[in-house]
Design an enzyme around this catalytic site. Structure first.
Site, PDB file in Angstrom:
ATOM      1  N   TYR A 149       0.867  -1.185   0.000  1.00 29.79           N
ATOM      2  CA  TYR A 149       0.000   0.000   0.000  1.00 29.79           C
ATOM      3  C   TYR A 149       0.901   1.231   0.000  1.00 29.79           C
ATOM      4  CZ  TYR A 149      -3.037   3.701   1.671  1.00 29.79           C
ATOM      5  OH  TYR A 149      -3.726   4.885   1.789  1.00 29.79           O
ATOM      6  N   GLU A 201      -3.415   7.624  -3.989  1.00 27.84           N
ATOM      7  CA  GLU A 201      -3.449   6.384  -3.226  1.00 27.84           C
ATOM      8  C   GLU A 201      -3.260   5.233  -4.204  1.00 27.84           C
ATOM      9  OE1 GLU A 201      -7.136   4.720  -1.438  1.00 27.84           O
ATOM     10  OE2 GLU A 201      -6.012   4.816   0.441  1.00 27.84           O
TER      11      GLU A 201
END
Ligand code: GDP
Ligand code: MN
Length: 398
Positions: free
Chosen positions: A118, A206
């Site tokens: 991530y 993101e």
């Protein structure tokens, strides 16, 4: 301004960030053509079909699917295009899918050597600095990781005077457990990602997942990008990427006339000047037993034209049972606002079917109350905050 995954990836690629390649398709035929073209370019016969909507969690809602041949590409694209995709981040009705991204499959079958990380870049408002958030626990459950095992999420803050320093990119690669080629690839990935974030005037990136392939390439498989609205005037190429069909139509309309409007679920519409007063007014409505139907900041000029535009926007919401106008007359005098309200009300004729409570405070507040009271219109006036709250309560009870 939020972008679609495919647009976010375009921006990343333009800054040299490695991405999972893909082509947008609007129907099953285009999907098959896209898959053929990708196979020529990449050699892979497998493709992922990904719904392009402004919402995350698409994988969980059935909006991301693997196709192992052209027939499956056609079938799956046909299924996903036209569906209402419901994910943990959409409303219960879901979001209509009008296009998909046909992407090369980058997870080689039976491969245990791939890892999903991530990574996001965003502004830490507490410190006033950009930061890179990252975790080894990438994939579809990052929210759960944040809640249950927050120590698995790392932050790297960037000093605006120096920008991202090479040791910081190495630290990130190290904390992600990488070595050798993958380590080097990750430092390059981080550096170009950060450059892309800064130079595109984004407010958020993101990338989940960032994938390490079995041959040690690091790439963005997903991209959630928001461009700072205040920078759009100088980023015309990104401004052109805006997809109005993804936005609330009433909010779009309000934006066009310069009103700051956010649609909410309640029954009391509000028209306020100043964001702080708008927040306080929403609290007031709740304390009076109502629920705010919207956030609306009319800004500095509460003249008749603007008040009328605001009334029209608020009244598009059929759940609205009353409207509370709460305006502080500092630069703009209350009597002028009151006259504006009366004029707007008269112009709108029968369009206003709900009671209106007006609370004006500031310069000439008493005079303003007189103007409202003498107008002969079905408008309740108040000067004190509490009075306004009580009137909202009365009107809801009636
Ligand atoms: P999101 O659910 O909206 O965040 O959409 P993502 O783009 O992150 O995709 C969801 C999941 O699909 C990812 O976490 C991956 O596990 C999976 N996925 C994405 N691309 C591929 C691919 O090329 N091959 C395979 N097998 N799975 C993929
Ligand atoms: Mn994702």
């Amino acid at each position: 301004m939020n972008l679609h995954e495919y647009q976010g990836k375009e921006i990343l690629a333009s800054f040299g960030v490695r991405i999972q390649r893909g082509i947008v398709a609007h129907n099953a035929n285009e999907a098959v053509a896209a898959a053929k073209k990708l196979t020529e370019e990449t050699g892979t016969g497998w493709h992922v079909i990904k719904a392009q909507v402004h919402a995350g969690g698409r994988g969980k809602g059935g909006g991301v699917k693997l196709a192992k041949n052209l027939k499956e590409v056609e079938e799956i694209a046909g299924q996903i295009i036209g569906m209402n995709l419901i994910t943990p981040q959409t409303s219960a009705e879901g979001k209509y899918v009008s296009k998909v991204l046909i992407a090369e499959d980058v997870y080689y079958p039976g491969d245990s050597e791939t890892s999903e990380f991530y990574m996001s870049v965003l502004l830490n408002r507490g410190t006033g600095r950009n930061m890179i958030m990252y975790s080894t626990e990438g994939g579809m459950d990052i929210e759960q990781v944040a809640e249950e095992t927050p120590h698995l999420i790392f932050n790297e803050e960037i000093d605006p005077a120096t920008g991202l320093l090479p040791f910081q990119a190495r630290k990130i690669a190290f904390n992600l457990g990488l070595t050798g080629t993958a380590f080097k690839e990750m430092t390059k990935f981080v550096a170009s990602l950060y450059k892309a974030y800064v130079e595109s005037d984004s407010s958020m990136f993101e990338i989940n997942p960032v994938l390490k392939t079995s041959d040690d390439k690091i790439m963005a498989v997903d991209a959630k990008v928001s461009i700072d609205d205040n920078a759009l005037f100088r980023r015309k190429e990104y401004a052109a990427m805006r997809d109005l069909s993804e936005e609330n139509p009433v909010e779009v309309e309000a934006g066009e006339v310069g009103l700051n409007y956010v649609d909410l679920d309640g029954n009391v519409g509000c028209m306020v000047n100043g964001a702080g007063l708008a927040m306080a007014t929403m609290d007031l409505i709740k304390m009076a037993g109502g629920e705010p139907a919207n956030f609306l900041d009319v800004g500095g000029t509460a003249d008749a034209k603007r008040v009328e535009e605001a009334f029209r926007i608020i009244l598009k919401d059929e759940a609205v049972k009353a409207i509370l106008v709460n305006i502080f007359g500092g630069i703009v005098r209350c009597d002028r606002v009151a006259n504006g309200i009366v004029e707007a009300y008269k112009n709108m004729g029968d369009a206003i079917k709900v009671p209106i409570i007006v609370r004006l405070q500031g310069t000439n507040a008493e005079l303003a109350k007189e103007i409202i009271d003498n107008s002969g219109l079905a408008v309740h006036s108040a000067v004190q905050f509490q009075e306004a709250a009580d009137k909202v309560k009365d009107v809801l009870a009636a």
